[in-house]
Design an enzyme around this catalytic site. Structure first.
Site, PDB file in Angstrom:
ATOM      1  N   GLU A   1     -36.200  -4.709 -44.687  1.00 13.75           N
ATOM      2  CA  GLU A   1     -35.466  -3.120 -45.408  1.00 13.75           C
ATOM      3  C   GLU A   1     -35.498  -2.005 -44.783  1.00 13.75           C
ATOM      4  O   GLU A   1     -35.403  -1.194 -44.522  1.00 13.75           O
ATOM      5  CB  GLU A   1     -35.916  -3.240 -46.713  1.00 13.75           C
ATOM      6  CG  GLU A   1     -35.549  -4.406 -46.956  1.00 13.75           C
ATOM      7  CD  GLU A   1     -36.397  -4.269 -49.005  1.00 13.75           C
ATOM      8  OE1 GLU A   1     -35.907  -5.375 -49.598  1.00 13.75           O
ATOM      9  OE2 GLU A   1     -36.991  -3.555 -49.377  1.00 13.75           O
TER      10      GLU A   1
ATOM     11  N   ILE B   1     -33.015   1.041 -51.086  1.00  8.43           N
ATOM     12  CA  ILE B   1     -32.725  -0.717 -51.210  1.00  8.43           C
ATOM     13  C   ILE B   1     -34.129  -1.639 -52.298  1.00  8.43           C
ATOM     14  O   ILE B   1     -35.154  -1.202 -52.547  1.00  8.43           O
ATOM     15  CB  ILE B   1     -33.015  -1.246 -50.052  1.00  8.43           C
ATOM     16  CG1 ILE B   1     -31.908  -2.392 -49.576  1.00  8.43           C
ATOM     17  CG2 ILE B   1     -34.356  -1.240 -49.464  1.00  8.43           C
ATOM     18  CD1 ILE B   1     -31.736  -2.550 -48.367  1.00  8.43           C
ATOM     19  N   CYS B   2     -33.458  -2.631 -52.377  1.00  7.88           N
ATOM     20  CA  CYS B   2     -33.931  -3.725 -53.470  1.00  7.88           C
ATOM     21  C   CYS B   2     -34.362  -3.286 -54.634  1.00  7.88           C
ATOM     22  O   CYS B   2     -34.159  -3.046 -55.502  1.00  7.88           O
ATOM     23  CB  CYS B   2     -34.749  -4.431 -51.936  1.00  7.88           C
ATOM     24  SG  CYS B   2     -36.004  -5.731 -52.816  1.00  7.88           S
ATOM     25  N   ALA B   3     -35.969  -4.009 -54.522  1.00  7.42           N
ATOM     26  CA  ALA B   3     -36.727  -3.407 -56.144  1.00  7.42           C
ATOM     27  C   ALA B   3     -36.632  -1.381 -56.384  1.00  7.42           C
ATOM     28  O   ALA B   3     -37.023  -1.169 -57.452  1.00  7.42           O
ATOM     29  CB  ALA B   3     -37.957  -3.512 -55.909  1.00  7.42           C
TER      30      ALA B   3
ATOM     31  N   GLY C   1     -29.209  -0.163 -52.096  1.00  7.60           N
ATOM     32  CA  GLY C   1     -28.607  -1.875 -51.790  1.00  7.60           C
ATOM     33  C   GLY C   1     -29.544  -2.709 -52.195  1.00  7.60           C
ATOM     34  O   GLY C   1     -30.306  -2.627 -53.366  1.00  7.60           O
TER      35      GLY C   1
END
Length: 204
Positions: A16, A111-113, A172
């Protein structure tokens, strides 16, 4: 030339982080990777990701901030990964910087967490459509405290999409969507033609 600062804290998700840096630099964007420390520790430019891949950041964020003062880049990007995202969210200087970027309507990307662990607690997701790693949305109270309904009021989770851009906030979903997320960052900063050029170049 557009400028982007990327926060790298111990435990960041490598795919990422590196994919957007790569795509943005291919697009001619000036990207600075800025190191943050693990919570309670001293900062160093050599940082291990969540899968023990070591990356050397361009600068310490504290040094970059001292040099640049109130000047803001065009975007800030926070990769996911744990505890990397949590380390960003616990860094008062980084959080203040992200708030300022948001208030000045600069691009804030995570993004993500990171959308939940960092952006939500700063009020950035209030009134915004967003996405994140599946299941992270159930942890809002853990990272935002009991006031999370107020500071995330009006936010809408969008599932099963690689990214969501709502105004100056880009979020994201996870490592497998990093390429699509990165192309959208290019589009937001450099326009759709440049984004399509990068997309073709990397065979996305």
């Amino acid at each position: 030339m557009k400028k982007v600062i990327v926060f790298l804290a111990p435990g960041f998700e490598e795919t990422e982080a590196v994919t957007p840096v790569d795509y943005l630099r291919r697009a001619g964007v000036e990207v600075v990777t800025a190191a943050l420390p693990a919570h309670g520790e001293s900062a160093g430019k050599r940082i291990f990701g969540s899968h023990k891949v070591e990356i050397s950041a361009d600068v310490l964020f504290s040094d970059w901030l001292a040099k640049n003062g109130e000047a803001l880049p065009d975007a800030v990007f926070i990769p996911g990964g744990m505890p990397g995202a949590a380390n960003v969210g616990l860094d008062a200087g980084a959080c203040d910087f992200i708030r300022r970027m948001f208030m000045k309507e600069k691009l804030v990307a995570a993004i993500c967490a990171a959308p939940v662990v960092v952006l939500a607690k700063l009020g950035v997701l209030s009134g915004k459509r967003f996405t994140c790693y599946p299941g992270m949305e159930t942890q809002l109270s853990e990272y935002c405290g009991s006031s999370y309904p107020e500071i995330t009021a009006g936010s809408v989770l969008v599932k099963n999409v690689p990214f969501v851009r709502d105004g100056n906030v880009l979020t994201g979903r996870g490592p497998g969507t990093a390429g699509y997320f990165a192309v959208e960052m290019v589009s937001a900063l450099c326009g759709s033609d440049k984004a399509k050029e990068i997309e073709r170049a990397v065979l996305l």
